[in-house]
Design a protein around this motif. Structure first.
Motif, mmCIF file in Angstrom:
data_model
loop_
_atom_site.group_PDB
_atom_site.id
_atom_site.type_symbol
_atom_site.label_atom_id
_atom_site.label_comp_id
_atom_site.label_asym_id
_atom_site.label_seq_id
_atom_site.Cartn_x
_atom_site.Cartn_y
_atom_site.Cartn_z
ATOM 1 N N HIS A 27 0.843 -1.200 0.000
ATOM 2 C CA HIS A 27 0.000 0.000 0.000
ATOM 3 C C HIS A 27 0.877 1.247 0.000
ATOM 4 O O HIS A 27 0.643 2.190 -0.766
ATOM 5 C CB HIS A 27 -0.936 0.017 1.226
ATOM 6 C CG HIS A 27 -1.494 1.364 1.502
ATOM 7 N ND1 HIS A 27 -2.540 1.911 0.780
ATOM 8 C CD2 HIS A 27 -1.122 2.315 2.401
ATOM 9 C CE1 HIS A 27 -2.788 3.133 1.220
ATOM 10 N NE2 HIS A 27 -1.945 3.398 2.203
ATOM 11 N N TYR A 28 1.899 1.262 0.857
ATOM 12 C CA TYR A 28 2.781 2.428 0.953
ATOM 13 C C TYR A 28 3.658 2.571 -0.288
ATOM 14 O O TYR A 28 3.984 3.698 -0.680
ATOM 15 C CB TYR A 28 3.619 2.353 2.233
ATOM 16 C CG TYR A 28 2.759 2.604 3.448
ATOM 17 C CD1 TYR A 28 2.471 3.897 3.855
ATOM 18 C CD2 TYR A 28 2.202 1.554 4.160
ATOM 19 C CE1 TYR A 28 1.664 4.142 4.949
ATOM 20 C CE2 TYR A 28 1.382 1.783 5.257
ATOM 21 C CZ TYR A 28 1.120 3.083 5.643
ATOM 22 O OH TYR A 28 0.300 3.319 6.716
ATOM 23 N N VAL A 29 4.014 1.465 -0.909
ATOM 24 C CA VAL A 29 4.781 1.525 -2.154
ATOM 25 C C VAL A 29 3.940 2.177 -3.249
ATOM 26 O O VAL A 29 4.395 3.091 -3.940
ATOM 27 C CB VAL A 29 5.235 0.113 -2.605
ATOM 28 C CG1 VAL A 29 5.839 0.141 -4.006
ATOM 29 C CG2 VAL A 29 6.214 -0.480 -1.603
ATOM 30 N N ARG A 30 2.688 1.724 -3.385
ATOM 31 C CA ARG A 30 1.806 2.203 -4.456
ATOM 32 C C ARG A 30 1.297 3.621 -4.239
ATOM 33 O O ARG A 30 1.169 4.388 -5.180
ATOM 34 C CB ARG A 30 0.581 1.287 -4.589
ATOM 35 C CG ARG A 30 0.798 -0.016 -5.284
ATOM 36 C CD ARG A 30 -0.527 -0.738 -5.533
ATOM 37 N NE ARG A 30 -1.356 -0.834 -4.344
ATOM 38 C CZ ARG A 30 -1.316 -1.831 -3.462
ATOM 39 N NH1 ARG A 30 -0.481 -2.836 -3.638
ATOM 40 N NH2 ARG A 30 -2.106 -1.835 -2.416
ATOM 41 N N GLU A 31 0.956 3.951 -2.996
ATOM 42 C CA GLU A 31 0.171 5.154 -2.730
ATOM 43 C C GLU A 31 0.923 6.321 -2.096
ATOM 44 O O GLU A 31 0.377 7.418 -2.036
ATOM 45 C CB GLU A 31 -1.004 4.797 -1.804
ATOM 46 C CG GLU A 31 -1.889 3.679 -2.304
ATOM 47 C CD GLU A 31 -2.642 4.052 -3.562
ATOM 48 O OE1 GLU A 31 -2.972 5.246 -3.738
ATOM 49 O OE2 GLU A 31 -2.891 3.145 -4.388
ATOM 50 N N THR A 32 2.137 6.099 -1.567
ATOM 51 C CA THR A 32 2.794 7.149 -0.800
ATOM 52 C C THR A 32 4.285 7.234 -1.123
ATOM 53 O O THR A 32 4.856 6.334 -1.731
ATOM 54 C CB THR A 32 2.678 6.894 0.722
ATOM 55 O OG1 THR A 32 3.611 5.877 1.101
ATOM 56 C CG2 THR A 32 1.268 6.493 1.135
ATOM 57 N N ALA A 33 4.880 8.306 -0.648
ATOM 58 C CA ALA A 33 6.337 8.458 -0.713
ATOM 59 C C ALA A 33 6.968 8.103 0.634
ATOM 60 O O ALA A 33 8.126 8.399 0.876
ATOM 61 C CB ALA A 33 6.701 9.879 -1.110
ATOM 62 N N ILE A 34 6.223 7.453 1.510
ATOM 63 C CA ILE A 34 6.756 7.065 2.815
ATOM 64 C C ILE A 34 7.891 6.067 2.644
ATOM 65 O O ILE A 34 8.855 6.090 3.393
ATOM 66 C CB ILE A 34 5.624 6.538 3.718
ATOM 67 C CG1 ILE A 34 4.773 7.729 4.156
ATOM 68 C CG2 ILE A 34 6.167 5.758 4.904
ATOM 69 C CD1 ILE A 34 3.528 7.367 4.909
ATOM 70 N N THR A 35 7.785 5.180 1.658
ATOM 71 C CA THR A 35 8.908 4.322 1.285
ATOM 72 C C THR A 35 9.348 4.726 -0.114
ATOM 73 O O THR A 35 8.524 5.144 -0.936
ATOM 74 C CB THR A 35 8.543 2.829 1.312
ATOM 75 O OG1 THR A 35 9.678 2.086 0.853
ATOM 76 C CG2 THR A 35 7.353 2.504 0.448
ATOM 77 N N PHE A 36 10.626 4.586 -0.375
ATOM 78 C CA PHE A 36 11.130 4.920 -1.702
ATOM 79 C C PHE A 36 11.189 3.703 -2.613
ATOM 80 O O PHE A 36 11.711 3.783 -3.718
ATOM 81 C CB PHE A 36 12.488 5.603 -1.604
ATOM 82 C CG PHE A 36 12.404 7.050 -1.164
ATOM 83 C CD1 PHE A 36 11.196 7.685 -0.933
ATOM 84 C CD2 PHE A 36 13.552 7.781 -0.980
ATOM 85 C CE1 PHE A 36 11.129 9.002 -0.533
ATOM 86 C CE2 PHE A 36 13.512 9.106 -0.585
ATOM 87 C CZ PHE A 36 12.291 9.725 -0.363
#
Length: 173
Positions: A27-36
Motif C-alpha cells: 500500500h505504501y509503495v503504491r500510494e505514498t512516498a513514505i517508502t522509496f
C-alpha cells in the motif's frame, strides 16, 4: 490497549504474517512516498526481509493485531543501520500501519513493544528516516525521544517529484 471497541495485541512477527505484512507495505509503495520502493513485492520476494527479523537479537519485527479477528493492523521493525561492522550497535527503525487502522495509537503500541524488546540488546542508537511531509511520523518519533539530526534535501524521486528525508536519532544505551 482498547481503541474504540477493538483491543490490540502486539507480538513478534512470524512467517504466517507474511502475506498481510506484504499487503500493508505494498500500500505504501503504491500510494505514498513514505517508502522509496517503487515496485510492489510478492510475499515470496519479501520473505528474506521477514526472516532477517528473528524473535531475538537487535533486528526485530513486532506486529499489532486485532485481538478478536487477529487481523494485522501494523508492524514495526529494527533493522541494520548500515552493512559495515562498526555500525552493528546502531539500528534503523520503522513503523507501518494498515491504511484503515491509522489514528488509533497503533504506532505508539508498536514502538513501545519494539523498544522494550531492544532494551536488553547491545544497541546504542536508533535512527529513523522520515520522508517529508509526514507530521504523524515526526510526532511519533519525537514522542519516543528521537531528535532531528538533519534533512537530506530532494534525496529520492518518486511519483515524478523529489522528496526530502528528515533523519532522527535516539539514544538506547
Amino acid at each position: 490497549m482498547v481503541s474504540g471497541r477493538t483491543e490490540v495485541q502486539v507480538r513478534p512477527g512470524s512467517e504466517a504474517d507474511l502475506d498481510a505484512l506484504t499487503e500493508i507495505y505494498n500500500h505504501y509503495v503504491r500510494e505514498t512516498a513514505i517508502t522509496f520502493d517503487t515496485a510492489v513485492f510478492t510475499a515470496r520476494e519479501r520473505r528474506p526481509w521477514l526472516l532477517s527479523h528473528p524473535e531475538d537479537g537487535p533486528y526485530r519485527l513486532m506486529v499489532a493485531t486485532d485481538a478478536d479477528s487477529q487481523a494485522i493492523l501494523g508492524y514495526a521493525t529494527s533493522s541494520p543501520y548500515r552493512p559495515k561492522p562498526a555500525y552493528v550497535t546502531s539500528v534503523e527503525t520503522s513503523v507501518y500501519v494498515a491504511p484503515d487502522a491509522g489514528r488509533r495509537g497503533i504506532g505508539t503500541l508498536l514502538y513501545d513493544a519494539l523498544f522494550a524488546a531492544l532494551a536488553g540488546e547491545d544497541v546504542h542508537r536508533a535512527y529513523a528516516g522520515v520522508a517529508l511531509p509526514n507530521e504523524a511520523s515526526e510526532r511519533l518519533h519525537s514522542r519516543f525521544g528521537f531528535h532531528h539530526v538533519g534533512t537530506y534535501r530532494e534525496v529520492g524521486r518518486k511519483f515524478g517529484r523529489y522528496w526530502d528525508v528528515a533523519w532522527y536519532e535516539k539514544e538506547l544505551g
